[in-house]
Design an enzyme around this catalytic site. Structure first.
Site, PDB file in Angstrom:
ATOM      1  N   TYR A  15     -16.082  21.672 100.270  1.00 32.94           N
ATOM      2  CA  TYR A  15     -15.223  22.315 101.270  1.00 32.94           C
ATOM      3  C   TYR A  15     -15.303  21.649 102.647  1.00 32.94           C
ATOM      4  CZ  TYR A  15     -15.077  26.170  97.903  1.00 32.94           C
ATOM      5  OH  TYR A  15     -14.900  26.944  96.778  1.00 32.94           O
ATOM      6  N   HIS A  20      -9.362  24.703 105.749  1.00 33.08           N
ATOM      7  CA  HIS A  20      -9.915  26.042 105.975  1.00 33.08           C
ATOM      8  C   HIS A  20     -11.229  25.994 106.764  1.00 33.08           C
ATOM      9  CE1 HIS A  20      -8.955  30.117 105.173  1.00 33.08           C
ATOM     10  NE2 HIS A  20      -9.764  30.348 104.166  1.00 33.08           N
ATOM     11  N   ASN A  66     -14.695  34.899 102.833  1.00 36.59           N
ATOM     12  CA  ASN A  66     -14.288  36.288 102.615  1.00 36.59           C
ATOM     13  C   ASN A  66     -15.333  37.321 103.004  1.00 36.59           C
ATOM     14  OD1 ASN A  66     -12.028  35.062 101.608  1.00 36.59           O
ATOM     15  ND2 ASN A  66     -12.240  35.831  99.532  1.00 36.59           N
ATOM     16  N   ASP A  91      -8.771  28.808 111.244  1.00 33.35           N
ATOM     17  CA  ASP A  91      -7.536  28.084 110.958  1.00 33.35           C
ATOM     18  C   ASP A  91      -6.379  29.070 110.906  1.00 33.35           C
ATOM     19  OD1 ASP A  91      -8.962  28.977 108.481  1.00 33.35           O
ATOM     20  OD2 ASP A  91      -7.044  28.429 107.565  1.00 33.35           O
ATOM     21  N   ASN A 112      -8.481  35.922 105.560  1.00 31.61           N
ATOM     22  CA  ASN A 112      -9.517  36.725 104.917  1.00 31.61           C
ATOM     23  C   ASN A 112     -10.808  36.811 105.720  1.00 31.61           C
ATOM     24  OD1 ASN A 112      -7.868  37.301 102.718  1.00 31.61           O
ATOM     25  ND2 ASN A 112      -8.596  35.547 101.533  1.00 31.61           N
TER      26      ASN A 112
END
Length: 203
Positions: A15, A20, A66, A91, A112
Site C-alpha cells: 500500500y 489512498h 477503516n 485523500d 472510510n
C-alpha cells in the site's frame, strides 16, 4: 502546546505508494525534513517534532484505514491533546489531482477513515486537510483506483503539493484553522487548462 497530526493510510509495502496513502506520504516527508524517524507504537507509527514552543505528534495509524478512529482516539487521550489541536490528512476523490482543502469540520464525504474517526470521537468538529487524488476511474473501479499506485506524472504533481500541505500543518499550529484556510485554500486549488478554456469560451 501539543498537536496530533494524523495522516491516514494502510500499513504494508503493497500500500506504500498508493493514492489512498497520501496521509502517510505527507508525514513521512515531514519527518525526513526534520531528521526524525517513526517508531512503532500502540495503534500506529509515531514520531515527535518540536518547532519552537510547539510539539507535533505525527501519527500513521496501523489499524488500517477503516479503523483509523481507534488510533486517533488513543493518541489524543495518551498525549492529553484537545480536539481543537487535532489535524487529520486524507485523500479525496472529489477534488482534482493535487488540489488541497482544509476544513474545520464536516461529514466523512464517503471516506472510510474519516467515517470511523467521526464515529469513535462522536463528532465531526475537528480540522482536516483533504488532498485531491482525482477520479479518473471507470464506474465500479473506485477501490482499484484509490488502492492503485501513482503514475509518474501524478507522483510529480503530488510531490510538489506536499510542500504546501506541510506549510499548512505548521500554519495550523501557529495561527489556527480559519487563517490557514484563508491563506492556503486558494493557493491549494488547481485549475487545469481545459477548465480555464471552457470558462473563457462560455463568456
Amino acid at each position: 502546546m501539543k498537536y496530533l497530526i494524523a495522516g491516514l493510510g494502510n500499513i504494508g509495502e503493497e500500500y506504500k505508494e498508493t493514492r489512498h496513502n497520501i496521509g502517510f506520504k505527507v508525514l513521512d516527508t515531514m519527518a525526513r525534513a526534520s531528521n526524525t524517524s517513526f517508531t512503532d507504537r500502540r495503534y500506529g507509527a509515531v514520531c515527535e517534532i518540536k518547532i519552537k514552543s510547539r510539539t507535533f505528534i505525527l501519527l500513521k495509524p496501523s489499524t488500517f484505514m477503516n479503523l483509523s478512529g481507534n488510533a486517533v482516539n488513543y493518541w489524543l487521550k495518551k498525549e492529553k491533546i484537545p480536539l481543537e489541536n487535532l489535524l487529520v490528512i486524507v485523500d479525496d476523490i472529489a477534488l482534482p489531482l493535487g488540489s488541497i482543502r482544509m476544513k474545520p469540520k464536516g461529514s466523512d464525504g464517503g471516506h472510510n477513515g474519516l467515517a470511523h474517526i467521526n464515529s469513535i470521537l462522536s463528532t465531526t468538529e475537528y480540522t482536516r486537510i483533504r488532498i485531491g487524488i482525482g477520479n479518473g476511474f471507470r464506474k465500479g473501479s473506485r477501490v482499484n483506483y484509490v488502492l492503485g499506485n501513482w503514475s509518474p506524472e501524478e507522483e510529480k504533481i503530488i510531490e510538489e503539493r506536499i510542500a504546501i500541505v506541510i506549510e499548512m500543518i505548521k500554519s495550523f499550529t501557529t495561527v489556527g484553522t480559519e487563517l490557514t484556510m484563508t491563506y492556503f485554500n486558494k493557493a491549494g486549488k488547481i485549475t487545469f487548462p481545459e477548465k480555464r478554456n471552457n470558462t473563457t469560451n462560455n463568456g
